[in-house]
Design an enzyme around this catalytic site. Structure first.
Site, short mmCIF file in Angstrom:
data_model
loop_
_atom_site.label_atom_id
_atom_site.label_comp_id
_atom_site.label_asym_id
_atom_site.label_seq_id
_atom_site.Cartn_x
_atom_site.Cartn_y
_atom_site.Cartn_z
N GLY A 1 -5.19 -10.83 -2.94
CA GLY A 1 -5.92 -10.11 -3.98
C GLY A 1 -6.99 -10.98 -4.61
O GLY A 1 -8.11 -10.53 -4.85
N ARG B 1 -7.86 -17.53 -3.93
CA ARG B 1 -6.69 -17.93 -3.15
C ARG B 1 -7.02 -17.90 -1.66
O ARG B 1 -6.57 -18.76 -0.90
CB ARG B 1 -5.49 -17.03 -3.45
CG ARG B 1 -4.19 -17.55 -2.80
CD ARG B 1 -3.00 -16.65 -3.08
NE ARG B 1 -2.83 -16.47 -4.51
CZ ARG B 1 -2.75 -15.29 -5.10
NH1 ARG B 1 -2.84 -14.17 -4.38
NH2 ARG B 1 -2.60 -15.19 -6.39
N ARG C 1 -0.12 -9.48 3.63
CA ARG C 1 -0.50 -9.53 2.22
C ARG C 1 0.20 -10.72 1.59
O ARG C 1 1.44 -10.83 1.64
CB ARG C 1 -0.07 -8.23 1.53
CG ARG C 1 0.00 -8.33 0.01
CD ARG C 1 -1.27 -7.87 -0.64
NE ARG C 1 -1.08 -7.78 -2.09
CZ ARG C 1 -1.51 -8.71 -2.96
NH1 ARG C 1 -2.14 -9.78 -2.53
NH2 ARG C 1 -1.31 -8.55 -4.24
N MET D 1 1.00 -4.28 -6.98
CA MET D 1 0.06 -3.16 -7.06
C MET D 1 -0.67 -2.84 -5.76
O MET D 1 -1.64 -2.09 -5.78
CB MET D 1 -0.98 -3.44 -8.16
CG MET D 1 -0.40 -3.56 -9.55
SD MET D 1 -1.67 -3.86 -10.81
CE MET D 1 -2.54 -2.30 -10.78
N GLU D 2 -0.21 -3.37 -4.63
CA GLU D 2 -0.99 -3.19 -3.41
C GLU D 2 -0.22 -2.76 -2.16
O GLU D 2 -0.78 -2.10 -1.29
CB GLU D 2 -1.74 -4.49 -3.07
CG GLU D 2 -2.87 -4.84 -3.99
CD GLU D 2 -2.44 -5.55 -5.26
OE1 GLU D 2 -3.15 -5.48 -6.26
OE2 GLU D 2 -1.34 -6.17 -5.24
N ASP E 1 5.81 -13.88 -12.47
CA ASP E 1 6.30 -13.44 -13.78
C ASP E 1 7.72 -12.92 -13.64
O ASP E 1 8.07 -12.32 -12.62
CB ASP E 1 5.43 -12.31 -14.34
CG ASP E 1 3.97 -12.69 -14.44
OD1 ASP E 1 3.58 -13.21 -15.50
OD2 ASP E 1 3.24 -12.46 -13.47
#
Length: 236
Positions: free
Chosen positions: A21, A25, A88, A180-181, A204
């Site tokens: 994302g 990175r 991912r 979210m992906e 988190d």
């Protein structure tokens, strides 16, 4: 054969792609792991590079946040650039209290509150699932590396800031983490007849409020990166 979102020409992108994302990175992976990386895209800041890892061509690219963004990039990679396998490599928030900061989550399945599946006109809700070949290989790599990891279902949501507390509902259904992906990526792969695997490092703990720093989110998740890269190499 560039697109509105990618200036690469056909042949510039490898069959195996790591999608992050955060484009920084992707830049980090290219500069620290790939041999002779070549920048093939910088449109909208979504940096994309192709190089080799242990002699195998691999590409790495930014894909942005949320299902709509990863859906655009993964669709184009599968359909316009002949990419076969997308990994991912992202971050997630732990939902299960068994999942801790810094752990790796490999998404066997992806649940969602999104209506992304509606476009496919299936007579029901489509499950987003990983390709088993990639999943099995990544699990083997994680075990070999001796890292702490979890395999299971994640929640791929449309919102980062929510007006209602959904944590308890996901916990009751055994959801490991939220992101979210992955749902958009998995459905795109299923529709294209291609392969995908989403894996995450926990940045988190949603149940405790603990979180990683911005620098750790960008560059600190080398175990996940190495699992994806080694898995991609084994597919050659």
């Amino acid at each position: 054969m560039s697109t509105p979102h990618n200036r690469a020409e056909k042949g510039d992108i490898a069959k195996n792609v790591l999608l992050s994302g955060d484009p920084l990175r992707a830049k980090y992976i290219a500069e620290h792991y790939l041999n002779k990386p070549v920048l093939y895209n910088d449109i909208r800041g979504m940096l994309g590079y192709t190089g080799t890892f242990e002699g195998v061509p691999v590409s790495v690219q930014g894909s942005g946040m949320g299902i709509p963004s990863i859906a655009i990039y993964s669709y184009e990679l599968y359909h316009f650039y002949d990419v076969e396998n997308i990994f991912r490599v992202g971050t997630c928030g732990a939902i299960s209290t068994k999942v801790k900061l810094g752990d790796i989550v490999i998404a066997e399945g992806s649940s969602t509150d999104s209506n992304y599946c509606n476009q496919f006109h299936a007579p029901g809700q489509i499950s987003g699932i990983a390709d088993y070949t990639l999943l099995e290989a990544a699990v083997a790599k994680a075990r070999k590396q001796g890292v702490r990891f979890h395999v299971g279902n994640v929640a791929s949501g449309d919102t980062f800031y929510e007006e209602t507390d959904t944590l308890g509902g996901w916990q009751k259904m055994g959801i490991l983490a939220g992101e979210m992906e992955s749902y958009g990526l998995y459905l795109n792969a299923q529709r294209a007849g291609k392969k995908a695997l989403a894996m995450f490092t926990v940045s988190d703990e949603m149940y405790s409020g603990k979180h990683a720093s911005a620098k750790e989110r960008q560059t600190g998740y080398t175990d996940m990166m190495e699992i994806a890269l080694h898995t991609a190499c084994d597919l050659n």
